[in-house]
Design an enzyme around this catalytic site. Structure first.
Site, PDB file in Angstrom:
ATOM      1  N   LEU A  77      60.345  68.231  65.253  1.00 13.29           N
ATOM      2  CA  LEU A  77      59.095  69.009  65.396  1.00 13.29           C
ATOM      3  C   LEU A  77      58.227  68.352  66.448  1.00 13.29           C
ATOM      4  O   LEU A  77      57.936  67.164  66.339  1.00 13.29           O
ATOM      5  CB  LEU A  77      58.295  68.937  64.090  1.00 13.29           C
ATOM      6  CG  LEU A  77      58.600  69.848  62.925  1.00 13.29           C
ATOM      7  CD1 LEU A  77      57.609  69.537  61.802  1.00 13.29           C
ATOM      8  CD2 LEU A  77      58.506  71.314  63.313  1.00 13.29           C
ATOM      9  N   HIS A  78      57.830  69.101  67.465  1.00  8.54           N
ATOM     10  CA  HIS A  78      56.885  68.501  68.422  1.00  8.54           C
ATOM     11  C   HIS A  78      56.023  69.525  69.163  1.00  8.54           C
ATOM     12  O   HIS A  78      55.167  69.157  69.949  1.00  8.54           O
ATOM     13  CB  HIS A  78      57.628  67.647  69.453  1.00  8.54           C
ATOM     14  CG  HIS A  78      58.363  68.456  70.480  1.00  8.54           C
ATOM     15  ND1 HIS A  78      59.551  69.088  70.224  1.00  8.54           N
ATOM     16  CD2 HIS A  78      58.056  68.754  71.768  1.00  8.54           C
ATOM     17  CE1 HIS A  78      59.948  69.723  71.304  1.00  8.54           C
ATOM     18  NE2 HIS A  78      59.068  69.555  72.262  1.00  8.54           N
ATOM     19  N   ARG A  79      56.251  70.834  68.918  1.00  8.02           N
ATOM     20  CA  ARG A  79      55.463  71.840  69.633  1.00  8.02           C
ATOM     21  C   ARG A  79      53.988  71.711  69.261  1.00  8.02           C
ATOM     22  O   ARG A  79      53.659  71.654  68.054  1.00  8.02           O
ATOM     23  CB  ARG A  79      55.901  73.257  69.249  1.00  8.02           C
ATOM     24  CG  ARG A  79      57.246  73.632  69.712  1.00  8.02           C
ATOM     25  CD  ARG A  79      57.256  74.113  71.147  1.00  8.02           C
ATOM     26  NE  ARG A  79      58.607  74.017  71.632  1.00  8.02           N
ATOM     27  CZ  ARG A  79      58.977  73.561  72.820  1.00  8.02           C
ATOM     28  NH1 ARG A  79      58.066  73.162  73.680  1.00  8.02           N
ATOM     29  NH2 ARG A  79      60.232  73.508  73.171  1.00  8.02           N
TER      30      ARG A  79
ATOM     31  N   ASP B   1      61.812  72.996  66.444  1.00 12.29           N
ATOM     32  CA  ASP B   1      60.999  73.857  67.312  1.00 12.29           C
ATOM     33  C   ASP B   1      61.317  73.547  68.771  1.00 12.29           C
ATOM     34  O   ASP B   1      60.601  73.962  69.674  1.00 12.29           O
ATOM     35  CB  ASP B   1      59.500  73.719  67.004  1.00 12.29           C
ATOM     36  CG  ASP B   1      58.979  72.302  67.149  1.00 12.29           C
ATOM     37  OD1 ASP B   1      59.705  71.432  67.670  1.00 12.29           O
ATOM     38  OD2 ASP B   1      57.822  72.061  66.743  1.00 12.29           O
TER      39      ASP B   1
END
Ligand code: UD1
Length: 361
Positions: free
Chosen positions: A201-203, A280
């Site tokens: 997850l990094h968006r 993501d």
């Protein structure tokens, strides 16, 4: 003829490695590798050069982090000086990060042709920084190398001339195939010792916004009761967990295991053996498709629809209940049928260089 090849952030490294190799083989072109320094941690950058056999950058701008304007502007200032000095025949950029955008603007203003690898992808969501980067880069590029037919349609709709578009396949998948033997031999996944799901997850839309981040975490809270979740954590996400005070909630999930960012081989070993991947990221939607591993994309849209229509990807969004129900179904039923998209065959970089030989020489 001199080609400056630009990299900046982690997913760029997998895309550039085969291109540098293919350019070198020709002896006609002299590839210069420029690293903007958008990503700079050993685990986000250096380890990939070693693992992917990328030569040391010839030029490093060392720009580091900042706001979008700061980071983009710093790259532009540094890159303009380099272009004036090096006078390349072509600048090649990959993907959709700020380095891609910054370097294509500077080149276009100096009338140096730009080649964009991975052109034409669209999420149709302009709140996503990468969508802005894609649209601007494509509008300035002279050679648009695409991975799939929908990219072709997107570019034609935006008025890009047909003769600038080249359907060549996917260079990230070139890297996967080239290193598949070593990925297969890698035993990192065995450290987990039980069936597991992999999470990235990094968006900004997911991890900079607490409400959205909580929706996802609440889903994971339930899913980790059914399966161990391995979570190599991006620096942006790590910072936000601390800033938003989410550490306590995460610590209360015994089956959610946080790790530092992983090397290419260890990460691919985990993807390959995961029951399911939650992500993501863009590239991971493609890598899971090729490896035949179910991928649940925790976003409302994707610029890579071919991974859904042909591959193993399912667009889940970030509704807590939907994440839980889709995940539990996939864990129970296993993977859906998949097909590897056309020209994702390990030979994309060679096709790109072939185009340069035909058009530039
Ligand atoms: C960038 C790309 C994104 C890509 C992602 C892959 C843009 C707009 N975004 O997002 O498209 O999917 O890379 O990882 O270009 N940081 C470190 N060490 C590093 C790099 C970053 O600690 O080596 C931290 C910094 O606090 C920084 C934050 O991560 O502020 C975000 O980095 P940045 O490059 O701005 O964007 P990413 O979220 O990594």
């Amino acid at each position: 003829m001199k080609i400056i090849n630009v990299v900046g952030a982690r997913p760029n490294f997998m895309k550039i490695a085969p291109i540098i190799r293919a350019i070198k083989k020709t002896k006609i072109f002299n590839p210069v590798l420029l690293h903007t320094g958008q990503h700079y941690d050993q685990k986000m950058s250096d380890s990939f050069f070693k693992d992917l056999g990328i030569p040391k950058p010839d030029i490093s701008l060392g720009v580091g982090s900042g706001t979008h304007a700061e980071q983009t502007a710093k790259i532009m200032l540094g890159f303009e000086k380099i272009l004036r000095k090096e006078k390349p025949n072509l600048v090649l950029v990959v993907g959709d990060v700020n380095s891609t955008l910054a370097c294509s603007i500077v080149s276009a203003k100096l009338n140096i042709p730009v080649a964009h690898v991975e052109a034409g992808l669209r999420s149709f969501d302009r709140s996503m920084p990468e969508e802005i980067n894609r649209i601007v880069t494509d509008s300035l590029s002279d050679y648009l190398f695409i991975t799939c037919e929908d990219a072709n349609q997107n570019l034609l709709r935006e008025g890009v001339s047909r003769d600038k578009i080249f359907f060549v396949g996917n260079t990230m998948i070139d890297t996967l195939y080239k290193l598949k033997g070593r990925i297969d031999k890698n035993t990192y996944w065995q450290t987990v010792k039980e069936p597991f799901a992999l999470l990235t997850l990094h968006r900004p839309s997911n991890v900079d916004n607490k409400e959205n981040f909580l929706k996802i975490l609440k889903g994971l809270e339930k899913i980790q009761e059914a399966i161990k979740i391995i979570f190599p954590i991006h620096p942006r996400t790590k910072k936000n967990i601390k800033r938003m005070g989410l550490n306590k909630m995460i610590k209360k999930m015994p089956n959610l295991h946080l790790l530092e960012p992983l090397s290419y081989f260890n990460f691919m070993s985990l993807i390959k053996h995961a029951q399911v991947v939650f992500t993501d990221s863009g590239g991971i939607q493609e890598e899971t498709t090729v490896l035949g591993v179910p991928c649940l994309t925790l976003r409302e849209n994707t610029e890579r629809p071919v991974t859904i229509t042909q591959g193993t990807n399912t667009l889940v969004g970030i509704d807590t209940e939907k994440i839980i129900s889709t995940a539990l179904t996939v864990i129970k039923n296993g993977k859906k049928r998949e097909k590897i998209p056309e020209l994702w065959d390990g030979k994309t970089a060679e096709r790109i260089v072939q185009v340069f030989q035909e058009k530039l020489v």
